[in-house]
Design a protein around this motif. Structure first.
Motif, mmCIF file in Angstrom:
data_model
loop_
_atom_site.group_PDB
_atom_site.id
_atom_site.type_symbol
_atom_site.label_atom_id
_atom_site.label_comp_id
_atom_site.label_asym_id
_atom_site.label_seq_id
_atom_site.Cartn_x
_atom_site.Cartn_y
_atom_site.Cartn_z
ATOM 1 N N TYR B 28 0.396 10.627 -9.942
ATOM 2 C CA TYR B 28 -0.056 9.315 -9.490
ATOM 3 C C TYR B 28 1.014 8.272 -9.732
ATOM 4 C CZ TYR B 28 -2.961 5.244 -8.640
ATOM 5 O OH TYR B 28 -3.459 4.070 -8.141
ATOM 6 N N GLY B 29 1.687 8.369 -10.868
ATOM 7 C CA GLY B 29 2.777 7.439 -11.152
ATOM 8 C C GLY B 29 3.879 7.553 -10.117
ATOM 9 N N ALA B 30 4.182 8.793 -9.701
ATOM 10 C CA ALA B 30 5.210 8.988 -8.691
ATOM 11 C C ALA B 30 4.790 8.351 -7.369
ATOM 12 C CB ALA B 30 5.482 10.477 -8.495
ATOM 13 N N ILE B 31 3.510 8.465 -7.042
ATOM 14 C CA ILE B 31 3.015 7.865 -5.795
ATOM 15 C C ILE B 31 3.178 6.353 -5.846
ATOM 16 C CG2 ILE B 31 0.946 7.398 -4.439
ATOM 17 C CD1 ILE B 31 -0.048 10.129 -5.095
ATOM 18 N N VAL B 32 2.742 5.739 -6.951
ATOM 19 C CA VAL B 32 2.822 4.276 -7.049
ATOM 20 C C VAL B 32 4.276 3.837 -6.989
ATOM 21 C CG1 VAL B 32 2.321 2.277 -8.486
ATOM 22 C CG2 VAL B 32 0.687 4.117 -8.341
ATOM 23 N N ARG B 33 5.141 4.603 -7.635
ATOM 24 C CA ARG B 33 6.568 4.262 -7.634
ATOM 25 C C ARG B 33 7.133 4.307 -6.229
ATOM 26 N NH1 ARG B 33 7.465 6.535 -12.269
ATOM 27 N NH2 ARG B 33 7.458 8.529 -11.218
ATOM 28 N N GLN B 34 6.760 5.377 -5.479
ATOM 29 C CA GLN B 34 7.243 5.483 -4.098
ATOM 30 C C GLN B 34 6.754 4.310 -3.264
ATOM 31 O OE1 GLN B 34 6.161 9.237 -2.254
ATOM 32 N NE2 GLN B 34 8.265 9.921 -2.434
ATOM 33 N N LEU B 35 5.486 3.953 -3.457
ATOM 34 C CA LEU B 35 4.935 2.846 -2.674
ATOM 35 C C LEU B 35 5.652 1.538 -2.993
ATOM 36 C CD1 LEU B 35 1.114 3.576 -2.808
ATOM 37 C CD2 LEU B 35 2.590 3.696 -0.850
ATOM 38 N N LEU B 36 5.913 1.321 -4.282
ATOM 39 C CA LEU B 36 6.592 0.086 -4.661
ATOM 40 C C LEU B 36 7.992 0.036 -4.071
ATOM 41 C CD1 LEU B 36 5.455 -0.341 -8.355
ATOM 42 C CD2 LEU B 36 5.146 -1.975 -6.523
ATOM 43 N N THR B 37 8.685 1.189 -4.048
ATOM 44 C CA THR B 37 10.029 1.198 -3.484
ATOM 45 C C THR B 37 9.977 0.951 -1.982
ATOM 46 O OG1 THR B 37 10.381 3.030 -5.005
ATOM 47 C CG2 THR B 37 12.201 2.467 -3.558
ATOM 48 N N ASP B 38 9.017 1.572 -1.302
ATOM 49 C CA ASP B 38 8.966 1.428 0.150
ATOM 50 C C ASP B 38 8.461 0.064 0.574
ATOM 51 O OD1 ASP B 38 7.741 4.816 0.655
ATOM 52 O OD2 ASP B 38 9.764 4.031 0.421
ATOM 53 N N LEU B 39 7.398 -0.393 -0.060
ATOM 54 C CA LEU B 39 6.716 -1.580 0.460
ATOM 55 C C LEU B 39 7.151 -2.866 -0.222
ATOM 56 C CD1 LEU B 39 3.176 0.016 0.713
ATOM 57 C CD2 LEU B 39 4.733 -0.447 2.553
ATOM 58 N N GLU B 40 7.583 -2.740 -1.453
ATOM 59 C CA GLU B 40 8.114 -3.877 -2.216
ATOM 60 C C GLU B 40 7.113 -4.978 -2.529
ATOM 61 O OE1 GLU B 40 11.754 -5.230 -0.443
ATOM 62 O OE2 GLU B 40 12.579 -3.227 -0.550
#
Lengths: 194, 164
Positions: B28-40
């Motif tokens: 789940y942490g990896a998912i949130v991290r990916q989202l933050l990187t993509d969507l900012e």
């Protein structure tokens, strides 16, 4: 309704005691979450190689943290310096903690000195995933390959790690093999250590 | 055939296959991290997490109904209790409590004391508006909508807030 209250300052997460790692969640919760991860990434990429790379990146972050956690909790902060040491750490400890069992097998590649393979009959992450024919050789095990890469890189053994399906006679679903190809410097260091 | 009695959350959790919570937490942490990187943008990430949760919720509710044999809930109070006691226990292995009912009985808060999603997590100052567990409110929203219970739900601090 969505609350907009002030965020209360909670105690520093580093001050909390480390859990024993025995807590569990249902497999379906993890499977749903993983499927959302894959689906989200599918919308962000144009081709399969990109998708595998993104899954691997997600796994890399997991692997880095797993290494820290397990080194501290399971091994009393001892660091692996030998190749076979880190490989058996991954094959037994990491696999046991993450997937509940040790990996099915760990083999050395016959053709190249720098290749090792960890095999698994059915990866946990692939259990509820079916790959459509038009996606060819895509393997969601790229996530697990990323975890392994994260562990190896952060332990000082840089490597290229990929996941492959290997068809097995007599079995409907193919076996999954995680192929680890170590960087030159790792083998040189290993040779020096004798 | 005699009607099967509803099972308790503990019994169902003991009978399903389980995985290590840390794998779940880190994924789940990896998912949130990916989202933050993509969507900012933190708001975009919140929306995306809610959407992902919604997608999970509509599928999860089938499994929930199949495994738990709960009787039809009479009103929203009972629904919220069932979600908190049986639903959360069955999937996350933790029990939640329901509080903070409003006067009409249409809004409540489901409190999770021990949330496997947020183990090891600390939000940096740059992400203060992030509802880290927003996926949970999406799941509840998706599940309730399958019963034609359109309900906006959201996360307040570390607590999940449900309104119908």
């Amino acid at each position: 309704m969505i609350g907009v209250g002030k965020i209360k300052p909670y105690t520093n997460v580093l001050d909390r005691p480390l859990s024993k790692g025995k807590q569990e969640v249902s497999l379906s919760a993890f499977a749903f979450l993983f499927s959302e991860l894959v689906q989200y990434n599918q919308t962000q990429v144009d081709n399969i190689a990109e998708l595998e790379r993104r899954l691997e990146d997600a796994g890399y972050a997991v692997g880095a943290r797993v290494l820290e956690l397990l080194c501290h909790r399971e091994k009393g902060n001892r660091r692996e310096t030998r190749l076979l040491g880190i490989l058996s750490f991954i094959h037994s400890t990491v696999w046991k903690v993450l997937f509940g069992k040790v990996a099915d097998s760990l083999e050395k590649g016959t053709e190249h000195e720098d290749e090792y393979m960890i095999s698994e009959k059915e990866l946990l992450v692939n259990r509820f995933i079916s790959i459509p024919k038009d996606m060819g050789a895509f393997n969601c095990g790229a996530f697990v390959a990323g975890i392994v890469k994260g562990v190896l890189d952060n332990a000082g053994f840089p490597a290229v790690v990929t996941a492959h399906f290997v068809p097995v006679d007599g079995q409907q679903r193919p076996r999954t093999t995680i192929l680890i190809k170590f960087a030159e410097e790792v083998l040189q260091r290993e040779a020096r250590l004798g | 055939m005699a009607p099967v009695a509803p099972k308790s959350g503990d019994a169902i959790f003991a009978s399903v296959d389980r995985v290590n919570a840390e794998l779940f937490t880190l994924t789940y942490g990896a998912i949130v991290r990916q989202l933050l990187t993509d969507l900012e943008e933190v708001d975009e990430v919140n929306k995306q997490l809610d959407q992902m949760g919604y997608n999970i919720g509509v599928r999860l509710v089938d499994e929930f109904l199949a495994k738990s044999n709960v009787n039809r809930c009479v009103d929203f109070r009972e629904t919220a209790e069932v979600i908190a006691k049986v639903g959360f226990k069955m999937f996350l292995g933790v029990t939640a409590s329901v509080t903070n009912w409003d006067a009409e009985g249409t809004t409540c808060s489901i409190i999770l004391e021990d949330n496997p999603l947020v183990d090891f997590v600390e939000l940096p100052d740059t992400c203060q508006g992030l509802y880290y567990c927003n996926i949970l409110s999406g799941v509840i929203r998706g599940a309730l909508e399958m019963f034609l219970f359109p309900s906006p739900s959201g996360v307040n601090e570390n607590r999940s807030h449900v309104a119908a």
